[in-house]
Motif scaffolding. Structure first.
Motif, PDB file in Angstrom:
ATOM      1  N   TYR A  82      11.004  -7.479  -3.394  1.00 34.74           N
ATOM      2  CA  TYR A  82      11.341  -7.490  -4.816  1.00 34.74           C
ATOM      3  C   TYR A  82      12.133  -6.241  -5.217  1.00 34.74           C
ATOM      4  N   THR A  83      11.704  -5.080  -4.741  1.00 38.71           N
ATOM      5  CA  THR A  83      12.394  -3.826  -5.088  1.00 38.71           C
ATOM      6  C   THR A  83      13.652  -3.615  -4.255  1.00 38.71           C
ATOM      7  N   GLN A  84      13.717  -4.285  -3.093  1.00 40.17           N
ATOM      8  CA  GLN A  84      14.800  -4.080  -2.124  1.00 40.17           C
ATOM      9  C   GLN A  84      14.876  -2.610  -1.694  1.00 40.17           C
ATOM     10  N   LYS A  85      13.711  -1.958  -1.668  1.00 41.85           N
ATOM     11  CA  LYS A  85      13.627  -0.564  -1.229  1.00 41.85           C
ATOM     12  C   LYS A  85      12.490  -0.416  -0.206  1.00 41.85           C
ATOM     13  N   PRO A  86      12.597  -1.113   0.929  1.00 42.92           N
ATOM     14  CA  PRO A  86      11.520  -1.055   1.918  1.00 42.92           C
ATOM     15  C   PRO A  86      11.307   0.349   2.480  1.00 42.92           C
ATOM     16  N   ARG A  87      12.388   1.128   2.589  1.00 44.71           N
ATOM     17  CA  ARG A  87      12.273   2.481   3.132  1.00 44.71           C
ATOM     18  C   ARG A  87      11.418   3.366   2.223  1.00 44.71           C
ATOM     19  N   LEU A  88      11.621   3.247   0.912  1.00 44.71           N
ATOM     20  CA  LEU A  88      10.837   4.025  -0.050  1.00 44.71           C
ATOM     21  C   LEU A  88       9.370   3.590  -0.027  1.00 44.71           C
ATOM     22  N   VAL A  89       9.137   2.272  -0.009  1.00 42.32           N
ATOM     23  CA  VAL A  89       7.764   1.756   0.040  1.00 42.32           C
ATOM     24  C   VAL A  89       7.066   2.256   1.300  1.00 42.32           C
ATOM     25  N   LEU A  90       7.766   2.214   2.431  1.00 39.14           N
ATOM     26  CA  LEU A  90       7.200   2.650   3.705  1.00 39.14           C
ATOM     27  C   LEU A  90       6.854   4.137   3.682  1.00 39.14           C
ATOM     28  N   THR A  91       7.755   4.956   3.163  1.00 38.54           N
ATOM     29  CA  THR A  91       7.534   6.407   3.109  1.00 38.54           C
ATOM     30  C   THR A  91       6.321   6.747   2.250  1.00 38.54           C
ATOM     31  N   LEU A  92       6.228   6.132   1.083  1.00 39.23           N
ATOM     32  CA  LEU A  92       5.118   6.420   0.167  1.00 39.23           C
ATOM     33  C   LEU A  92       3.779   5.955   0.744  1.00 39.23           C
ATOM     34  N   THR A  93       3.765   4.784   1.393  1.00 40.15           N
ATOM     35  CA  THR A  93       2.494   4.288   1.936  1.00 40.15           C
ATOM     36  C   THR A  93       2.066   5.087   3.176  1.00 40.15           C
ATOM     37  N   LEU A  94       3.009   5.605   3.936  1.00 44.40           N
ATOM     38  CA  LEU A  94       2.666   6.493   5.047  1.00 44.40           C
ATOM     39  C   LEU A  94       1.987   7.761   4.532  1.00 44.40           C
ATOM     40  N   MET A  95       2.539   8.338   3.457  1.00 49.09           N
ATOM     41  CA  MET A  95       1.943   9.529   2.871  1.00 49.09           C
ATOM     42  C   MET A  95       0.559   9.217   2.306  1.00 49.09           C
ATOM     43  N   GLY A  96       0.428   8.057   1.666  1.00 52.86           N
ATOM     44  CA  GLY A  96      -0.870   7.647   1.141  1.00 52.86           C
ATOM     45  C   GLY A  96      -1.894   7.451   2.248  1.00 52.86           C
ATOM     46  N   THR A  97      -1.465   6.849   3.361  1.00 56.24           N
ATOM     47  CA  THR A  97      -2.364   6.623   4.495  1.00 56.24           C
ATOM     48  C   THR A  97      -2.846   7.937   5.086  1.00 56.24           C
ATOM     49  N   GLY A  98      -1.905   8.878   5.282  1.00 54.60           N
ATOM     50  CA  GLY A  98      -2.268  10.181   5.831  1.00 54.60           C
ATOM     51  C   GLY A  98      -3.233  10.931   4.927  1.00 54.60           C
ATOM     52  N   MET A  99      -3.003  10.854   3.615  1.00 57.18           N
ATOM     53  CA  MET A  99      -3.856  11.558   2.659  1.00 57.18           C
ATOM     54  C   MET A  99      -5.279  10.979   2.663  1.00 57.18           C
ATOM     55  N   VAL A 100      -5.379   9.649   2.655  1.00 54.18           N
ATOM     56  CA  VAL A 100      -6.699   9.016   2.671  1.00 54.18           C
ATOM     57  C   VAL A 100      -7.421   9.323   3.987  1.00 54.18           C
ATOM     58  N   GLY A 101      -6.673   9.308   5.095  1.00 56.00           N
ATOM     59  CA  GLY A 101      -7.268   9.654   6.388  1.00 56.00           C
ATOM     60  C   GLY A 101      -7.838  11.059   6.397  1.00 56.00           C
ATOM     61  N   TYR A 102      -7.145  11.997   5.750  1.00 62.84           N
ATOM     62  CA  TYR A 102      -7.629  13.382   5.653  1.00 62.84           C
ATOM     63  C   TYR A 102      -8.937  13.443   4.865  1.00 62.84           C
ATOM     64  N   PHE A 103      -9.026  12.700   3.763  1.00 56.63           N
ATOM     65  CA  PHE A 103     -10.231  12.718   2.930  1.00 56.63           C
ATOM     66  C   PHE A 103     -11.437  12.095   3.640  1.00 56.63           C
ATOM     67  N   PHE A 104     -11.160  11.276   4.670  1.00 59.21           N
ATOM     68  CA  PHE A 104     -12.239  10.695   5.463  1.00 59.21           C
ATOM     69  C   PHE A 104     -13.187  11.785   5.992  1.00 59.21           C
ATOM     70  N   SER A 105     -12.626  12.948   6.333  1.00 53.53           N
ATOM     71  CA  SER A 105     -13.418  14.014   6.955  1.00 53.53           C
ATOM     72  C   SER A 105     -14.422  14.654   6.002  1.00 53.53           C
ATOM     73  N   PHE A 106     -14.280  14.411   4.672  1.00 55.05           N
ATOM     74  CA  PHE A 106     -15.177  15.024   3.693  1.00 55.05           C
ATOM     75  C   PHE A 106     -16.304  14.088   3.259  1.00 55.05           C
ATOM     76  N   ILE A 107     -16.247  12.839   3.696  1.00 53.37           N
ATOM     77  CA  ILE A 107     -17.214  11.836   3.242  1.00 53.37           C
ATOM     78  C   ILE A 107     -18.479  11.886   4.101  1.00 53.37           C
ATOM     79  N   GLU A 108     -19.630  11.678   3.460  1.00 60.32           N
ATOM     80  CA  GLU A 108     -20.897  11.671   4.191  1.00 60.32           C
ATOM     81  C   GLU A 108     -21.774  10.470   3.839  1.00 60.32           C
ATOM     82  N   GLN A 109     -21.520   9.837   2.693  1.00 60.04           N
ATOM     83  CA  GLN A 109     -22.345   8.728   2.240  1.00 60.04           C
ATOM     84  C   GLN A 109     -21.744   7.385   2.657  1.00 60.04           C
ATOM     85  N   TYR A 110     -22.611   6.449   3.031  1.00 64.92           N
ATOM     86  CA  TYR A 110     -22.177   5.129   3.501  1.00 64.92           C
ATOM     87  C   TYR A 110     -21.310   4.408   2.469  1.00 64.92           C
TER      88      TYR A 110
END
Length: 397
Positions: free
Chosen positions: A73-101
């Motif tokens: 729809y946006t015809q901007k797959p490169r932008l979508v890919l870049t932003l979701t990669l950054m989002g994935t990396g950020m969420v993966g980093y926060f994984f290390s701070f979680i302790e509750q199920y």
């Protein structure tokens, strides 16, 4: 002029190579060790670990097609890919701070939400590029298999030295680096007019496309679920954890050479012949495991993953893109990924778990054999449909 063009092609290929290597290096370093972290470090039960690990394919079923639609729809797959990669990396980093199920359930769902866009959108960009530049998708994609294989050893060694939490830090850093390369990937050369509802409706009304989605579910579901059960299979036969690591290394590493030559084989034999061959080899592998051969034979047959997965991925992606209308190709690839990575993976993992409780892990592989056999038959049926369409086209021509 030609020299400048060759340099540009060389630079673009290098960007793709580094991108795929980094993305799969991150995936290979995190997910094989995540269940160990949740169990040994956090202290979650087996059921809790299983629930957390099963969230990703369930989320992908619904979210992967959504990301494809956004990219189309946006015809901007490169932008979508870049932003979701950054989002994935950020969420993966926060994984290390979680302790509750409960918090792990939320963070796992968020991780899957962002991560589900990465492979289908990057594959769509890569296929679009190689078709325009007369390139070889398999020669690019094989670096993902190499990245995964290398990370199994490198990140595993780092985890032994510095502790398992390092898997999240490596994952975050590597995916942020991948985002930098994603921004350097080729842009679409033209703007397409998109009527998403009409085009998606047209896509789902294509019999061959929908049949192939079903075949992907049946063939690729067991391939992905094997990642969960193969270690249990090896240890059940008396193998060690080191043996498990080596088996995954051989299996993932064997995909690379087959991906490199997939394009030339597709040109010589045809896409559907390659799909039939690769799915049949997967069938042979699962059937062999059902009969519980010796560990030596199991290790030796890990190379069959190269034949099956290494050939199936490039051929299936090319077939999906060839079938799909130009302006919904990212959506088509995302639907294909959702059927294999998402629904197929979840279905085979879930039912495999139920079978494992009642029977043995070899029974699970017998179940995989039956599904793959039906997938092979369906692929053969699609091949006959193609043959009939070609004959009809020649008659009308």
């Amino acid at each position: 002029m030609q020299l400048a063009l060759n340099k540009e092609k060389g630079y673009t290929k290098a960007v793709f190579v580094l991108f795929y290597f980094l993305v799969f290096f991150g995936i290979g370093g995190l997910f094989p060790l995540l269940s160990v972290y949740l169990s040994d470090v956090v202290g979650l039960s087996g059921a809790e670990v299983g629930t957390i690990m099963s969230i990703s394919p369930v989320v992908m079923i619904f979210i992967q097609p959504l990301w494809g639609m956004i990219a189309d729809y946006t015809q901007k797959p490169r932008l979508v890919l870049t932003l979701t990669l950054m989002g994935t990396g950020m969420v993966g980093y926060f994984f290390s701070f979680i302790e509750q199920y409960a918090a792990f359930l939320v963070i796992a769902a968020l991780l899957a939400f962002f991560q589900s866009s990465i492979i289908p959108i990057s594959d769509s960009i890569a296929l679009n590029y190689v078709q325009k530049a007369n390139g070889n998708y398999g020669a690019i994609r094989l670096w993902g298999a190499i990245g995964f294989a290398v990370s199994v050893l490198v990140v595993g060694r780092l985890a032994e030295t510095f502790g398992l939490k390092i898997i999240f830090y490596v994952f975050a850093v590597v995916l942020f680096l991948a985002a930098l390369f994603a921004w350097q990937l080729p842009k679409e050369s033209q703007t397409l007019k998109v009527n998403l509802r009409e085009d998606v409706s047209r896509l789902v009304k294509m019999p061959k496309f929908m049949l192939f989605l079903l075949a992907t579910f049946l063939i690729f579901g067991p391939i992905y679920a094997n990642n969960f059960y193969f270690s249990l299979y090896i240890t059940g036969l008396g193998g060690t954890l080191t043996g498990v690591g080596l088996a995954f290394l051989f299996a993932a590493g064997s995909e690379a050479p087959f991906m490199k030559f997939a394009s030339s084989w597709i040109q010589k034999l045809g896409i559907l012949h390659i799909l039939l061959l690769s799915s049949f080899i997967a069938l042979v592998r699962w059937t062999l495991y059902f009969f519980e051969p010796s560990l030596t034979i199991v290790y030796a047959t890990t190379i069959l993953q190269g034949f099956s997965t290494g050939l199936f991925i490039p051929a299936a992606l090319q077939y999906v893109r060839d079938l799909a209308p130009t302006n919904v190709r990212a959506t088509a690839v995302s639907l294909y990924a959702a059927m294999g990575n998402g629904l197929g993976s979840w279905f085979c993992t879930f039912l495999g778990g139920l079978m494992l409780e009642k029977y043995t892990v070899s029974t699970v592989y017998g179940f995989f054999s039956v599904l793959t056999l039906v997938g092979c038959a369906l692929t053969f049926f699609i091949k006959n449909l193609e043959k009939g369409d070609l004959a009809e086209s020649n008659m009308s021509g």
